[in-house]
Design a protein around this motif. Structure first.
Motif, PDB file in Angstrom:
ATOM      1  N   ILE A 168      37.691  37.057  28.108  1.00 46.60           N
ATOM      2  CA  ILE A 168      38.146  35.690  28.389  1.00 46.60           C
ATOM      3  C   ILE A 168      37.293  35.090  29.504  1.00 46.60           C
ATOM      4  N   THR A 169      36.670  33.958  29.234  1.00 46.00           N
ATOM      5  CA  THR A 169      35.821  33.322  30.239  1.00 46.00           C
ATOM      6  C   THR A 169      36.642  32.629  31.320  1.00 46.00           C
ATOM      7  N   ILE A 170      36.138  32.684  32.545  1.00 46.39           N
ATOM      8  CA  ILE A 170      36.783  31.952  33.645  1.00 46.39           C
ATOM      9  C   ILE A 170      35.984  30.684  33.965  1.00 46.39           C
ATOM     10  N   ASP A 171      34.994  30.397  33.126  1.00 51.66           N
ATOM     11  CA  ASP A 171      34.193  29.173  33.264  1.00 51.66           C
ATOM     12  C   ASP A 171      34.188  28.431  31.929  1.00 51.66           C
ATOM     13  N   PRO A 172      35.371  27.999  31.490  1.00 51.83           N
ATOM     14  CA  PRO A 172      35.477  27.395  30.156  1.00 51.83           C
ATOM     15  C   PRO A 172      34.735  26.066  30.003  1.00 51.83           C
ATOM     16  N   GLU A 173      34.468  25.373  31.107  1.00 54.36           N
ATOM     17  CA  GLU A 173      33.748  24.103  31.010  1.00 54.36           C
ATOM     18  C   GLU A 173      32.319  24.321  30.520  1.00 54.36           C
ATOM     19  N   HIS A 174      31.739  25.443  30.910  1.00 54.71           N
ATOM     20  CA  HIS A 174      30.394  25.781  30.433  1.00 54.71           C
ATOM     21  C   HIS A 174      30.448  26.647  29.180  1.00 54.71           C
ATOM     22  N   ASP A 175      31.371  27.611  29.199  1.00 59.11           N
ATOM     23  CA  ASP A 175      31.436  28.593  28.114  1.00 59.11           C
ATOM     24  C   ASP A 175      32.234  28.057  26.930  1.00 59.11           C
ATOM     25  N   GLY A 188      38.683  33.304  40.344  1.00 57.86           N
ATOM     26  CA  GLY A 188      38.683  32.087  41.155  1.00 57.86           C
ATOM     27  C   GLY A 188      37.312  31.460  41.256  1.00 57.86           C
ATOM     28  N   GLU A 189      37.286  30.203  41.678  1.00 55.05           N
ATOM     29  CA  GLU A 189      36.033  29.492  41.927  1.00 55.05           C
ATOM     30  C   GLU A 189      35.664  29.643  43.398  1.00 55.05           C
ATOM     31  N   ASN A 190      34.374  29.807  43.661  1.00 55.06           N
ATOM     32  CA  ASN A 190      33.900  29.933  45.036  1.00 55.06           C
ATOM     33  C   ASN A 190      32.451  29.460  45.083  1.00 55.06           C
ATOM     34  N   SER A 191      32.252  28.277  45.624  1.00 55.40           N
ATOM     35  CA  SER A 191      30.912  27.691  45.660  1.00 55.40           C
ATOM     36  C   SER A 191      29.956  28.455  46.577  1.00 55.40           C
ATOM     37  N   LYS A 192      30.513  29.332  47.409  1.00 54.40           N
ATOM     38  CA  LYS A 192      29.680  30.064  48.353  1.00 54.40           C
ATOM     39  C   LYS A 192      29.085  31.350  47.775  1.00 54.40           C
ATOM     40  N   VAL A 193      29.556  31.750  46.607  1.00 53.30           N
ATOM     41  CA  VAL A 193      29.031  32.976  46.000  1.00 53.30           C
ATOM     42  C   VAL A 193      28.055  32.634  44.890  1.00 53.30           C
ATOM     43  N   GLY A 195      26.631  32.136  41.527  1.00 50.75           N
ATOM     44  CA  GLY A 195      27.264  31.912  40.233  1.00 50.75           C
ATOM     45  C   GLY A 195      28.442  30.971  40.293  1.00 50.75           C
ATOM     46  N   GLY A 196      29.028  30.804  41.505  1.00 47.78           N
ATOM     47  CA  GLY A 196      30.114  29.842  41.673  1.00 47.78           C
ATOM     48  C   GLY A 196      31.497  30.343  41.314  1.00 47.78           C
ATOM     49  N   PHE A 197      31.593  31.557  40.799  1.00 51.04           N
ATOM     50  CA  PHE A 197      32.898  32.123  40.429  1.00 51.04           C
ATOM     51  C   PHE A 197      32.952  33.576  40.885  1.00 51.04           C
ATOM     52  N   GLU A 198      34.166  34.048  41.099  1.00 49.93           N
ATOM     53  CA  GLU A 198      34.365  35.462  41.412  1.00 49.93           C
ATOM     54  C   GLU A 198      35.607  35.957  40.680  1.00 49.93           C
ATOM     55  N   HIS A 199      35.594  37.237  40.345  1.00 46.68           N
ATOM     56  CA  HIS A 199      36.699  37.773  39.550  1.00 46.68           C
ATOM     57  C   HIS A 199      36.749  39.292  39.668  1.00 46.68           C
ATOM     58  N   SER A 200      37.837  39.835  39.184  1.00 47.01           N
ATOM     59  CA  SER A 200      38.036  41.284  39.204  1.00 47.01           C
ATOM     60  C   SER A 200      37.048  41.955  38.258  1.00 47.01           C
ATOM     61  N   GLY A 201      36.630  43.139  38.631  1.00 43.09           N
ATOM     62  CA  GLY A 201      35.747  43.919  37.773  1.00 43.09           C
ATOM     63  C   GLY A 201      36.485  44.993  37.001  1.00 43.09           C
ATOM     64  N   PHE A 202      37.766  44.755  36.740  1.00 39.87           N
ATOM     65  CA  PHE A 202      38.591  45.752  36.066  1.00 39.87           C
ATOM     66  C   PHE A 202      38.857  45.390  34.608  1.00 39.87           C
ATOM     67  N   PHE A 203      39.141  46.432  33.811  1.00 33.67           N
ATOM     68  CA  PHE A 203      39.559  46.278  32.419  1.00 33.67           C
ATOM     69  C   PHE A 203      41.040  46.596  32.310  1.00 33.67           C
TER      70      PHE A 203
END
Length: 228
Positions: free
Chosen positions: A120-127, A169-174, A176-184
């Motif tokens: 599931i994408t967390i950047d649906p505006e682009h994806d 979440g969105e984070n303009s300081k990182v 790619g602009g997004f950050e998320h969990s690396g878990f399955f």
């Protein structure tokens, strides 16, 4: 005299035991069942092989659009074991590694109609669906049960953060602009989130999607749930 009678009695008991027990022991050795006693057999035959995996609770319901512009819901995964992740196509950090590891998982269980993957994408505006389709082809996705999903941003973020408790979440300081969990997340055929326990007996909840140990663990547990 009494002592001699005692020895004779003990010898007789040992003889009877030998006549009764030795053939059974020999039979177990021949059949490779030396370590299987009657009590162990009765324990191993009770319950299911997936009892070692903890039930965390029902996985959240979802309804989104996949790379083929088809509506996909959790019901499409009914009676299937599946892995779920949150990612985004332009991720410059952990997503490529997570997707590569999921390709490995896909290949191990490829052709099994009872297994699937959800990304599931967390950047649906682009994806968009078109972007996700191209991304899936680039990765080498072959499974018809691997769906890349997009939709409303708030809906997806609520699903990640409130539903699965997998941070996004969105984070303009990182980068790619997004950050998320690396878990399955691992979901069983009944729609429950499942996991193994750590060395202290605590549920791990989710599987590490970047490290080899986590990927190996989820592959082992997928195989267990598929046999249930």
């Amino acid at each position: 005299m009494l002592k001699n009678k005692s020895y004779i009695g003990i010898s007789f008991i040992i003889l009877i035991f030998g006549i009764y027990a030795i053939p059974k022991i020999v039979n177990r050795i021949q059949n490779g069942n030396v370590v299987k006693g009657d009590r162990l057999d009765s324990v191993s035959n009770n319950g299911t092989i997936s009892d070692k995996l903890v039930v965390i609770g029902p996985a959240p319901k979802f309804e989104l659009i996949d790379q083929n512009k088809e509506t996909i819901t959790n019901k499409d995964y009914s009676n299937k074991v599946y892995v779920l992740e949150f990612f985004f196509a332009t991720c410059p950090s952990i997503c490529p590694k997570m997707n590569k590891n999921l390709i490995e998982v896909q290949n191990q269980f490829f052709g099994n109609p009872n297994f699937g993957i959800v990304s599931i994408t967390i950047d649906p505006e682009h994806d968009t669906a078109e972007v996700l389709k191209a991304h899936a082809e680039l990765l080498g996705v072959k499974s018809s049960n691997w769906h890349f999903l997009t939709g409303d941003k708030k809906y997806i973020y609520d699903l990640a953060n409130k539903g699965f408790n997998l941070y996004a979440g969105e984070n303009s300081k990182v980068n790619g602009g997004f950050e998320h969990s690396g878990f399955f997340a691992l979901i069983d055929k009944k729609g429950n989130i499942r996991c193994r326990k750590d060395e202290y007996g605590n549920p791990i909840l989710y599987y590490e999607g970047i490290e080899k140990e986590g990927v190996q663990a989820i592959k082992e547990d997928i195989a267990i749930l598929l046999r249930e």
